[in-house]
Write a protein that holds these residues in place. Structure first.
Motif, PDB file in Angstrom:
ATOM      1  N   ILE A  43       0.829  -1.209   0.000  1.00  0.00           N
ATOM      2  CA  ILE A  43       0.000   0.000   0.000  1.00  0.00           C
ATOM      3  C   ILE A  43       0.866   1.263   0.000  1.00  0.00           C
ATOM      4  CG2 ILE A  43      -1.981  -1.097   1.115  1.00  0.00           C
ATOM      5  CD1 ILE A  43      -1.135   0.280   3.708  1.00  0.00           C
ATOM      6  N   THR A  44       2.183   1.087  -0.148  1.00  0.00           N
ATOM      7  CA  THR A  44       3.079   2.246  -0.193  1.00  0.00           C
ATOM      8  C   THR A  44       3.864   2.316  -1.500  1.00  0.00           C
ATOM      9  OG1 THR A  44       4.809   0.966   0.935  1.00  0.00           O
ATOM     10  CG2 THR A  44       3.368   2.323   2.310  1.00  0.00           C
ATOM     11  N   THR A  45       3.920   1.205  -2.243  1.00  0.00           N
ATOM     12  CA  THR A  45       4.603   1.196  -3.537  1.00  0.00           C
ATOM     13  C   THR A  45       3.667   0.558  -4.565  1.00  0.00           C
ATOM     14  OG1 THR A  45       5.591  -1.017  -3.316  1.00  0.00           O
ATOM     15  CG2 THR A  45       6.782   0.820  -2.315  1.00  0.00           C
ATOM     16  N   ASN A  46       4.127   0.511  -5.787  1.00  0.00           N
ATOM     17  CA  ASN A  46       3.322  -0.078  -6.859  1.00  0.00           C
ATOM     18  C   ASN A  46       3.651  -1.558  -7.065  1.00  0.00           C
ATOM     19  OD1 ASN A  46       1.271   0.280  -8.793  1.00  0.00           O
ATOM     20  ND2 ASN A  46       2.781   0.393 -10.439  1.00  0.00           N
ATOM     21  N   ILE A  47       4.325  -2.151  -6.099  1.00  0.00           N
ATOM     22  CA  ILE A  47       4.765  -3.543  -6.248  1.00  0.00           C
ATOM     23  C   ILE A  47       3.589  -4.496  -6.018  1.00  0.00           C
ATOM     24  CG2 ILE A  47       6.242  -5.352  -5.296  1.00  0.00           C
ATOM     25  CD1 ILE A  47       8.260  -3.120  -4.590  1.00  0.00           C
ATOM     26  N   TRP A  48       3.419  -5.413  -6.971  1.00  0.00           N
ATOM     27  CA  TRP A  48       2.406  -6.466  -6.845  1.00  0.00           C
ATOM     28  C   TRP A  48       3.024  -7.731  -7.428  1.00  0.00           C
ATOM     29  CZ3 TRP A  48      -3.402  -5.071  -7.085  1.00  0.00           C
ATOM     30  CH2 TRP A  48      -4.185  -6.166  -6.689  1.00  0.00           C
ATOM     31  N   GLU A  49       3.291  -8.701  -6.601  1.00  0.00           N
ATOM     32  CA  GLU A  49       3.974  -9.909  -7.053  1.00  0.00           C
ATOM     33  C   GLU A  49       3.116 -10.703  -8.027  1.00  0.00           C
ATOM     34  OE1 GLU A  49       5.535 -12.341  -3.940  1.00  0.00           O
ATOM     35  OE2 GLU A  49       6.613 -10.679  -2.987  1.00  0.00           O
ATOM     36  N   THR A  50       3.795 -11.432  -8.900  1.00  0.00           N
ATOM     37  CA  THR A  50       3.120 -12.238  -9.906  1.00  0.00           C
ATOM     38  C   THR A  50       3.463 -13.712  -9.728  1.00  0.00           C
ATOM     39  OG1 THR A  50       4.933 -12.007 -11.481  1.00  0.00           O
ATOM     40  CG2 THR A  50       3.189 -10.337 -11.556  1.00  0.00           C
ATOM     41  N   ILE A  51       2.660 -14.549 -10.362  1.00  0.00           N
ATOM     42  CA  ILE A  51       2.938 -15.975 -10.449  1.00  0.00           C
ATOM     43  C   ILE A  51       2.622 -16.402 -11.869  1.00  0.00           C
ATOM     44  CG2 ILE A  51       0.627 -16.592  -9.571  1.00  0.00           C
ATOM     45  CD1 ILE A  51       1.926 -19.071  -8.295  1.00  0.00           C
ATOM     46  N   LEU A  52       3.502 -17.194 -12.456  1.00  0.00           N
ATOM     47  CA  LEU A  52       3.327 -17.580 -13.853  1.00  0.00           C
ATOM     48  C   LEU A  52       2.243 -18.643 -14.001  1.00  0.00           C
ATOM     49  CD1 LEU A  52       7.073 -17.806 -14.932  1.00  0.00           C
ATOM     50  CD2 LEU A  52       5.450 -15.988 -15.485  1.00  0.00           C
ATOM     51  N   PRO A  53       1.455 -18.573 -15.045  1.00  0.00           N
ATOM     52  CA  PRO A  53       0.419 -19.593 -15.269  1.00  0.00           C
ATOM     53  C   PRO A  53       0.984 -21.007 -15.301  1.00  0.00           C
ATOM     54  CG  PRO A  53       0.089 -17.746 -16.754  1.00  0.00           C
ATOM     55  CD  PRO A  53       1.401 -17.520 -16.080  1.00  0.00           C
ATOM     56  N   GLU A  54       2.194 -21.172 -15.862  1.00  0.00           N
ATOM     57  CA  GLU A  54       2.778 -22.515 -15.928  1.00  0.00           C
ATOM     58  C   GLU A  54       3.134 -23.074 -14.553  1.00  0.00           C
ATOM     59  OE1 GLU A  54       5.806 -19.720 -18.063  1.00  0.00           O
ATOM     60  OE2 GLU A  54       3.632 -19.835 -17.719  1.00  0.00           O
ATOM     61  N   GLU A  55       3.376 -22.177 -13.588  1.00  0.00           N
ATOM     62  CA  GLU A  55       3.613 -22.642 -12.219  1.00  0.00           C
ATOM     63  C   GLU A  55       2.359 -23.263 -11.617  1.00  0.00           C
ATOM     64  OE1 GLU A  55       6.074 -20.069  -9.574  1.00  0.00           O
ATOM     65  OE2 GLU A  55       5.891 -18.624 -11.234  1.00  0.00           O
ATOM     66  N   LEU A  56       1.196 -22.890 -12.150  1.00  0.00           N
ATOM     67  CA  LEU A  56      -0.080 -23.431 -11.694  1.00  0.00           C
ATOM     68  C   LEU A  56      -0.584 -24.542 -12.612  1.00  0.00           C
ATOM     69  CD1 LEU A  56      -1.780 -20.005 -10.876  1.00  0.00           C
ATOM     70  CD2 LEU A  56      -0.675 -21.565  -9.266  1.00  0.00           C
ATOM     71  N   ASN A  57       0.269 -24.912 -13.584  1.00  0.00           N
ATOM     72  CA  ASN A  57      -0.084 -25.944 -14.566  1.00  0.00           C
ATOM     73  C   ASN A  57      -1.304 -25.560 -15.403  1.00  0.00           C
ATOM     74  OD1 ASN A  57       2.016 -27.805 -13.816  1.00  0.00           O
ATOM     75  ND2 ASN A  57       0.795 -28.338 -12.001  1.00  0.00           N
ATOM     76  N   TRP A  58      -1.439 -24.259 -15.674  1.00  0.00           N
ATOM     77  CA  TRP A  58      -2.531 -23.808 -16.526  1.00  0.00           C
ATOM     78  C   TRP A  58      -2.180 -24.072 -17.987  1.00  0.00           C
ATOM     79  CZ3 TRP A  58      -4.750 -18.502 -14.464  1.00  0.00           C
ATOM     80  CH2 TRP A  58      -5.300 -18.723 -13.183  1.00  0.00           C
ATOM     81  N   ASN A  59      -3.204 -24.178 -18.794  1.00  0.00           N
ATOM     82  CA  ASN A  59      -3.048 -24.480 -20.215  1.00  0.00           C
ATOM     83  C   ASN A  59      -2.748 -23.189 -20.976  1.00  0.00           C
ATOM     84  OD1 ASN A  59      -3.588 -25.016 -23.000  1.00  0.00           O
ATOM     85  ND2 ASN A  59      -4.768 -26.821 -22.402  1.00  0.00           N
ATOM     86  N   LEU A  60      -1.493 -23.040 -21.431  1.00  0.00           N
ATOM     87  CA  LEU A  60      -1.066 -21.799 -22.061  1.00  0.00           C
ATOM     88  C   LEU A  60      -1.748 -21.567 -23.405  1.00  0.00           C
ATOM     89  CD1 LEU A  60       2.764 -21.796 -21.252  1.00  0.00           C
ATOM     90  CD2 LEU A  60       0.860 -20.920 -19.888  1.00  0.00           C
ATOM     91  N   THR A  61      -2.016 -22.634 -24.119  1.00  0.00           N
ATOM     92  CA  THR A  61      -2.721 -22.493 -25.395  1.00  0.00           C
ATOM     93  C   THR A  61      -4.131 -21.957 -25.182  1.00  0.00           C
ATOM     94  OG1 THR A  61      -1.455 -24.317 -26.351  1.00  0.00           O
ATOM     95  CG2 THR A  61      -3.521 -23.730 -27.443  1.00  0.00           C
ATOM     96  N   LYS A  62      -4.792 -22.462 -24.148  1.00  0.00           N
ATOM     97  CA  LYS A  62      -6.153 -22.027 -23.863  1.00  0.00           C
ATOM     98  C   LYS A  62      -6.180 -20.587 -23.349  1.00  0.00           C
ATOM     99  CE  LYS A  62      -8.230 -25.816 -25.049  1.00  0.00           C
ATOM    100  NZ  LYS A  62      -9.117 -25.847 -26.238  1.00  0.00           N
ATOM    101  N   ILE A  63      -5.074 -20.130 -22.733  1.00  0.00           N
ATOM    102  CA  ILE A  63      -4.994 -18.725 -22.318  1.00  0.00           C
ATOM    103  C   ILE A  63      -5.058 -17.818 -23.533  1.00  0.00           C
ATOM    104  CG2 ILE A  63      -3.447 -16.963 -21.369  1.00  0.00           C
ATOM    105  CD1 ILE A  63      -2.590 -18.954 -19.250  1.00  0.00           C
TER     106      ILE A  63
END
Length: 361
Positions: A43-63
């Protein structure tokens, strides 16, 4: 001691040690946390961490298929959080991360949440009649009928007032149709709950909202009056911050913004007419639902393709907040109407979730 006894003792020791070691290992596995703690952006900076879809085993083609679908459906922004971290953040049609867009009725859930904060602070009680805070004559109903209307009736859309007279909330447009609590009707009279909070807190609605909610979770945005409507405009990330607060049971890091007990009421069936409605939250997985401007009961789930535990903030022309506890997901969609203009629920919800299921399952 003969060799037979020595062998027996060694064997006993081996099995005892093996059993204890296995038990200790099992206990460690059981005690190990099964999920990571929910992540909150700064709430003091613009930092918002990310997680890659492949780390969640999401289907990249379907994305990629999902992105194409969203663009074709007049989407301006689409954001997905997993346990608080950004998995997807997409902008279309000249919209950007810093562009504000209206939430329409998806902003009603902001009003519900701030009403809960005011109750937590003992400024009001939702079981009190509305006239305790607004005075009598705020409707054109007779005094005895007006006094039946509680703040909870406003929050649950069961005021009993006529929903066919347009958006205006002057007394002339707030006419009696049925006793409060006996009829569910989607109605702009909800804005009177903002007046209740303002009067109870002895300040303006915007000031109380900004101090008690917006600034505490670092949302941006502003309320604007469009006729008699009160509409909130903000960025997509601000919409996601609010969804994250709800997902965390009203808590932001170590601070309880709104009580979990109030949110539990707000996100469960609030009356026995429309089982898919809480306090301005739409609820999936219920046996039936009603839609705006209709007294017809539809049987079945609100959004069949979506998880049964999903909470929805639904706004005109397909403004969406989906909160899915079982999947640890928060999904935001802003934009023009995907197809035809609509008040809240549309065919787009079910189509979108068909695409999301292809991605995550």
């Amino acid at each position: 001691m003969n060799s037979t006894k020595i062998y027996s003792l060694l064997l006993l020791f081996f099995f005892t040690f093996s059993f204890c070691s296995k038990k200790d290992i099992e206990e460690e596995i059981i005690e190990e946390p099964q999920t990571a703690e929910i992540y909150f952006p700064s709430i003091t900076t613009n930092i918002w961490e990310t997680i890659l879809p492949e780390e969640l085993n999401w289907n990249l083609t379907k994305i990629e298929d999902l992105k194409t679908f969203l663009s074709e459906k007049n989407t301006k922004s689409f954001m997905v959080l997993y346990n608080g971290k950004i998995v997807m953040e997409e902008y279309f049609n000249n919209h950007t991360a810093t562009s504000n867009w209206y939430r329409a009725s998806a902003g009603k859930t902001l009003t519900s949440t701030v009403s809960g904060i005011a109750q937590d602070e003992n400024l009001l009680h939702i079981n009190d009649k509305v006239s305790d805070y607004l005075g009598t004559g705020w409707t054109s109903a007779t005094l005895d009928k007006e006094n039946l209307i509680t703040c909870k009736n406003l929050l649950s859309m069961t005021s009993g007032l006529d929903d066919s007279l347009g958006d205006a909330v002057s007394p002339d447009n707030l006419k009696y149709v049925a006793d409060a609590g006996t009829r569910w009707a989607y109605h702009n009279v909800y804005v009177k709950m903002q007046d209740v909070v303002a009067n109870a807190s002895n300040t303006t609605w915007s000031n109380y909202f900004n101090t008690k909610l917006r600034d505490k979770i670092d949302m941006n945005g502003v309320w604007t009056d469009v006729g008699s409507l009160s509409v909130y405009w903000s960025t997509t990330r601000s919409m996601a911050r609010f969804g994250l607060l709800i997902s965390a049971n009203g808590k932001w890091e170590n601070t309880q913004i709104v009580s979990e007990s109030f949110l539990n009421e707000a996100t469960n069936t609030s009356q026995n007419i429309n089982t898919s409605y809480g306090y301005y939250w739409w609820l999936n997985g219920k046996p039936n639902y009603h839609l705006p401007q209709s007294q017809y009961q539809f049987n079945g789930e609100l959004i069949p393709n979506a998880p049964a535990d999903m909470l929805c903030a639904l706004g005109k022309n397909d403004q969406k907040i989906y909160v899915v506890p079982s999947k640890k997901l928060i999904i935001i969609r802003m934009g023009e109407a995907a197809e035809d203009s609509n008040f809240a629920l549309s065919n787009f919800d079910n189509e979108l979730w068909e695409k999301m299921n292809d991605v995550i399952e």
